[in-house]
Write an enzyme that holds these catalytic residues in place. Structure first.
Site, PDB file in Angstrom:
ATOM      1  N   GLY A 119       0.785  -1.241   0.000  1.00 44.52           N
ATOM      2  CA  GLY A 119       0.000   0.000   0.000  1.00 44.52           C
ATOM      3  C   GLY A 119       0.812   1.284   0.000  1.00 44.52           C
ATOM      4  O   GLY A 119       0.365   2.315  -0.479  1.00 44.52           O
ATOM      5  N   ASP A 175      -4.589   2.420  11.100  1.00 40.63           N
ATOM      6  CA  ASP A 175      -5.986   2.242  11.496  1.00 40.63           C
ATOM      7  C   ASP A 175      -6.000   1.946  13.004  1.00 40.63           C
ATOM      8  O   ASP A 175      -5.908   2.857  13.815  1.00 40.63           O
ATOM      9  CB  ASP A 175      -6.552   1.105  10.630  1.00 40.63           C
ATOM     10  CG  ASP A 175      -8.044   0.940  10.731  1.00 40.63           C
ATOM     11  OD1 ASP A 175      -8.692   1.667  11.496  1.00 40.63           O
ATOM     12  OD2 ASP A 175      -8.597   0.065  10.045  1.00 40.63           O
ATOM     13  N   GLY A 215      -3.613   0.679  14.502  1.00 48.17           N
ATOM     14  CA  GLY A 215      -2.236   0.906  14.939  1.00 48.17           C
ATOM     15  C   GLY A 215      -1.501  -0.379  15.261  1.00 48.17           C
ATOM     16  O   GLY A 215      -0.307  -0.372  15.539  1.00 48.17           O
ATOM     17  N   THR A 235      -0.669  -2.985  13.391  1.00 48.38           N
ATOM     18  CA  THR A 235       0.366  -3.374  12.431  1.00 48.38           C
ATOM     19  C   THR A 235       1.643  -2.580  12.687  1.00 48.38           C
ATOM     20  O   THR A 235       2.723  -3.162  12.844  1.00 48.38           O
ATOM     21  CB  THR A 235      -0.112  -3.120  10.979  1.00 48.38           C
ATOM     22  OG1 THR A 235      -1.327  -3.841  10.783  1.00 48.38           O
ATOM     23  CG2 THR A 235       0.928  -3.567   9.972  1.00 48.38           C
TER      24      THR A 235
HETATM   25  P1  IMP Z   1      -3.998  -1.478  11.494  1.00 50.60           P
HETATM   26  O1  IMP Z   1      -3.109  -2.596  11.960  1.00 50.60           O
HETATM   27  O2  IMP Z   1      -5.419  -1.657  11.988  1.00 50.60           O
HETATM   28  O3  IMP Z   1      -3.462  -0.114  11.809  1.00 50.60           O
HETATM   29  O4  IMP Z   1      -4.167  -1.669   9.944  1.00 50.60           O
HETATM   30  C1  IMP Z   1      -3.333  -1.111   9.047  1.00 50.60           C
HETATM   31  C2  IMP Z   1      -3.452  -1.808   7.719  1.00 50.60           C
HETATM   32  O5  IMP Z   1      -4.808  -2.144   7.410  1.00 50.60           O
HETATM   33  C3  IMP Z   1      -3.003  -0.887   6.622  1.00 50.60           C
HETATM   34  O6  IMP Z   1      -1.621  -1.022   6.395  1.00 50.60           O
HETATM   35  C4  IMP Z   1      -3.853  -1.303   5.461  1.00 50.60           C
HETATM   36  O7  IMP Z   1      -3.207  -2.348   4.767  1.00 50.60           O
HETATM   37  C5  IMP Z   1      -5.120  -1.839   6.063  1.00 50.60           C
HETATM   38  N1  IMP Z   1      -6.218  -0.849   6.039  1.00 50.60           N
HETATM   39  C6  IMP Z   1      -6.786  -0.245   7.087  1.00 50.60           C
HETATM   40  N2  IMP Z   1      -7.782   0.574   6.709  1.00 50.60           N
HETATM   41  C7  IMP Z   1      -7.814   0.497   5.351  1.00 50.60           C
HETATM   42  C8  IMP Z   1      -8.639   1.133   4.346  1.00 50.60           C
HETATM   43  O8  IMP Z   1      -9.542   1.950   4.609  1.00 50.60           O
HETATM   44  N3  IMP Z   1      -8.362   0.791   3.071  1.00 50.60           N
HETATM   45  C9  IMP Z   1      -7.384  -0.088   2.726  1.00 50.60           C
HETATM   46  N4  IMP Z   1      -6.606  -0.697   3.618  1.00 50.60           N
HETATM   47  C10 IMP Z   1      -6.823  -0.406   4.929  1.00 50.60           C
HETATM   48 MG    MG Z   2      -0.632  -1.451   4.551  1.00 56.40          MG
END
Ligand code: IMP
Ligand code: MG
Length: 188
Positions: free
Chosen positions: A49, A109, A111, A113
Site C-alpha cells: 500500500g 488504522d 495501529g 500493524t
Molecule cells: P492497522 O493494523 O489496523 O493499523 O491496519 C493497518 C493496515 O490495514 C493498513 O496497512 C492497510 O493495509 C489496512 N487498512 C486499514 N484501513 C484500510 C482502508 O480503509 N483501506 C485499505 N486498507 C486499509
Molecule cells: Mg498497509
C-alpha cells in the site's frame, strides 16, 4: 481473480483529491528534509500500500537517503481486521543498525500493524525510528503508536486508491476514494 469493475461504480466520494495529495506531499518532504539534514535517512516502505506514497515522497526529499522494502501479514485476522501481531512476509535487504529509519505507511488504522513493526525493527538497533503515514484513522486507534508525520487524518471509512487496494485492484488511482458499501462487499 475476478475482473474488476470500473472504479466509479464502487466510489462513494473522493476523500482526498489528487490536488490535495500533490500539495501535501511536498510539505511532508520539506519537513522530513529539514528534520533529517544531518542524519543517515533510510526510508522503509511497507508493501504494498505504501508504494505510491513512497515514490512521490522520495522525489520531494532533497537530502541524500536510501530506501528498502518489507511486507508483513497479520496473524489470524479477517481481511478487514488486524490481529495485533504481524509476521514478516518479506524482510528488508539491508541492515538498519545505526541508521535513521523512517517507516513509510499508507494508512494507520488500529495501529496494531505499525506497533508490531516498530517492535520488530526497534530490536535491530536503528539510531532512530519514526513513522510517516499518508492517512491516519485516528478514531480507530487501539495501540499507542507515535506517528511523527501524517498526511491526512481521515474518518473511519474504508478507502482505496493511491496505493490502497480493493481486493488488490485500483491501487493506481491518483486519489483516495471512499468505497460505496452498498455496491461493494468484501470477499470472506
Ligand atoms: P492497522 O493494523 O489496523 O493499523 O491496519 C493497518 C493496515 O490495514 C493498513 O496497512 C492497510 O493495509 C489496512 N487498512 C486499514 N484501513 C484500510 C482502508 O480503509 N483501506 C485499505 N486498507 C486499509
Ligand atoms: Mg498497509
Amino acid at each position: 481473480m475476478k475482473a474488476p469493475r470500473p472504479y466509479d461504480e464502487l466510489l462513494a466520494e473522493i476523500l482526498v483529491s489528487e490536488e490535495q495529495l500533490q500539495k501535501r506531499i511536498p510539505e511532508l518532504g520539506a519537513q522530513i528534509s529539514q528534520d533529517y539534514q544531518d542524519k543517515d535517512l533510510h526510508l522503509i516502505c511497507i508493501l504494498r500500500g505504501g508504494v505510491m506514497f513512497l515514490t512521490d515522497l522520495m522525489r520531494q526529499i532533497d537530502i541524500p537517503h536510501t530506501v528498502d522494502f518489507m511486507a508483513v501479514s497479520s496473524y489470524g485476522a479477517g481481511a478487514r481486521e488486524s490481529s495485533g501481531q504481524v509476521r514478516i512476509a518479506l524482510d528488508l535487504t539491508n541492515d538498519i543498525r545505526g541508521r535513521d529509519v523512517l517507516l513509510v505507511e499508507d494508512i494507520v488504522d488500529s495501529g496494531n500493524t505499525i506497533a508490531s513493526v516498530l517492535e520488530l525493527l526497534g530490536a535491530r538497533h536503528p539510531n532512530s525510528l519514526r513513522v510517516c503515514t499518508l492517512l491516519d484513522k485516528k478514531v480507530m486507534r487501539q495501540a499507542e503508536v507515535p506517528i511523527h508525520y501524517t498526511g491526512f487524518e481521515i474518518p473511519n471509512k474504508f478507502v482505496f486508491g493511491y496505493g490502497l487496494d480493493l481486493d488488490e485492484f485500483y491501487r493506481d488511482l491518483p486519489f483516495i476514494g471512499v468505497v460505496n458499501t452498498t455496491k461493494y462487499s468484501p470477499p470472506d
